[in-house]
Write a protein that holds these residues in place. Structure first.
Motif, short mmCIF file in Angstrom:
data_model
loop_
_atom_site.label_atom_id
_atom_site.label_comp_id
_atom_site.label_asym_id
_atom_site.label_seq_id
_atom_site.Cartn_x
_atom_site.Cartn_y
_atom_site.Cartn_z
N LEU A 142 0.83 -1.20 0.00
CA LEU A 142 0.00 0.00 0.00
C LEU A 142 0.87 1.26 0.00
O LEU A 142 0.54 2.25 -0.68
CB LEU A 142 -0.94 -0.01 1.21
CG LEU A 142 -2.06 -1.05 1.16
CD1 LEU A 142 -2.71 -1.21 2.52
CD2 LEU A 142 -3.08 -0.69 0.08
N MET A 143 1.97 1.22 0.73
CA MET A 143 2.88 2.36 0.75
C MET A 143 3.43 2.62 -0.65
O MET A 143 3.49 3.76 -1.10
CB MET A 143 4.02 2.10 1.74
CG MET A 143 4.96 3.28 1.91
SD MET A 143 6.26 2.95 3.12
CE MET A 143 7.34 1.90 2.13
N ILE A 148 -0.90 5.91 1.75
CA ILE A 148 -0.18 6.03 3.00
C ILE A 148 -1.08 5.78 4.21
O ILE A 148 -0.68 5.05 5.14
CB ILE A 148 0.53 7.40 3.10
CG1 ILE A 148 1.49 7.59 1.90
CG2 ILE A 148 1.24 7.57 4.43
CD1 ILE A 148 2.53 6.50 1.76
N ASP A 149 -2.26 6.36 4.25
CA ASP A 149 -3.14 6.15 5.41
C ASP A 149 -3.52 4.69 5.56
O ASP A 149 -3.53 4.15 6.67
CB ASP A 149 -4.40 7.02 5.30
CG ASP A 149 -4.10 8.51 5.46
OD1 ASP A 149 -3.05 8.86 6.04
OD2 ASP A 149 -4.92 9.32 5.00
N GLU A 156 -0.12 -0.82 11.64
CA GLU A 156 -0.52 -0.72 13.05
C GLU A 156 -1.27 -1.97 13.49
O GLU A 156 -1.06 -2.45 14.61
CB GLU A 156 -1.35 0.55 13.28
CG GLU A 156 -0.51 1.81 13.22
CD GLU A 156 -1.31 3.10 13.22
OE1 GLU A 156 -2.56 3.06 12.99
OE2 GLU A 156 -0.71 4.16 13.46
N ASP A 157 -2.12 -2.52 12.62
CA ASP A 157 -2.82 -3.76 12.94
C ASP A 157 -1.83 -4.91 13.14
O ASP A 157 -1.96 -5.70 14.07
CB ASP A 157 -3.81 -4.14 11.84
CG ASP A 157 -5.12 -3.39 11.93
OD1 ASP A 157 -5.37 -2.73 12.95
OD2 ASP A 157 -5.89 -3.46 10.95
N GLY A 174 9.70 10.76 11.21
CA GLY A 174 10.47 10.91 9.98
C GLY A 174 10.30 9.75 9.02
O GLY A 174 10.75 9.82 7.88
N GLY A 175 9.68 8.66 9.48
CA GLY A 175 9.47 7.50 8.62
C GLY A 175 8.37 7.76 7.62
O GLY A 175 7.52 8.65 7.81
N PRO A 176 8.32 6.99 6.55
CA PRO A 176 7.32 7.23 5.50
C PRO A 176 5.87 7.01 5.94
O PRO A 176 4.97 7.52 5.29
CB PRO A 176 7.71 6.26 4.39
CG PRO A 176 8.58 5.23 5.03
CD PRO A 176 9.22 5.89 6.21
N LEU A 177 5.68 6.28 7.04
CA LEU A 177 4.31 6.06 7.53
C LEU A 177 4.04 6.77 8.85
O LEU A 177 3.00 6.54 9.48
CB LEU A 177 4.03 4.56 7.68
CG LEU A 177 4.11 3.73 6.40
CD1 LEU A 177 3.78 2.26 6.69
CD2 LEU A 177 3.20 4.29 5.32
#
Length: 184
Positions: A142-143, A148-149, A156-157, A174-177
């Motif tokens: 997905l990234m 991103i969301d 997180e899951d 600072g990370g992409p997510l």
């Protein structure tokens, strides 16, 4: 002789064989998720992660195991066409085995075909909803699709069950997510 029998089964599948149902590993996974959540350090967490993979990588029968292992060997040497062929065969033979779809998704991901990877990851998660490897792979996919969301929510899951995934750093400041906050 046993190897010859397995080879014959692999060649014949899926035409003449029927894949047994994958083993129910939900209780074992629940225990490992609990252990991962309470692990004292990254080394212990990584060891528990390895035990999770041992469960997911155990195919329903010897013929399926041979195809899975062969596909993974091909993937490791960048024979993506051969690996996809094996994982296609595994998915057709064992349509209820999540890892066949997860491994095929990984090859699609490595080839940059994120749309196909997402289809297989969704199928893997339909079959094994708390497969944290497929969840983290889905987050990465997905990234790469710039969702991103959705990627953040998926990761997180996964981290709820295994907080030691290496992908956790994607959520760090600072990370992409990372969640975007307001500057003061």
């Amino acid at each position: 002789m046993k190897s010859l029998f397995i080879l014959c089964m692999v060649i014949a599948m899926p035409a003449f064989a029927e894949c047994p149902a994958p083993a129910d590993v939900s209780d074992d996974l629940e225990a490992l998720f609990s252990a991962a959540r309470t692990a004292d350090n990254e080394g212990a967490g990584r060891a528990i992660s390895g035990q999770m993979w041992e469960l997911w990588l155990k195919a329903p029968d010897p013929a399926a195991q041979e195809v899975l292992d062969r596909g993974m060997r091909k993937r490791e040497v960048y024979d993506f066409v051969g690996a996809l062929s094996d994982f296609d065969r595994l998915a057709a033979y064992c349509p209820d085995y999540a890892e066949g779809f997860n491994q095929r998704a990984f090859v699609h991901f490595l080839r940059g075909d994120y749309a196909l990877a997402l289809v297989d990851l969704d199928k893997a998660l339909e079959l094994q909803p708390r497969h944290v490897g497929a969840q983290s792979g889905r987050a990465l996919t997905l990234m790469n699709l710039d969702r991103i969301d959705d990627a953040r929510a998926q990761l997180e899951d996964a981290l709820k069950n295994n907080p030691w995934l290496s992908e956790r750093f994607l959520l760090s400041d600072g990370g992409p997510l990372a969640r975007q906050g307001k500057d003061i």
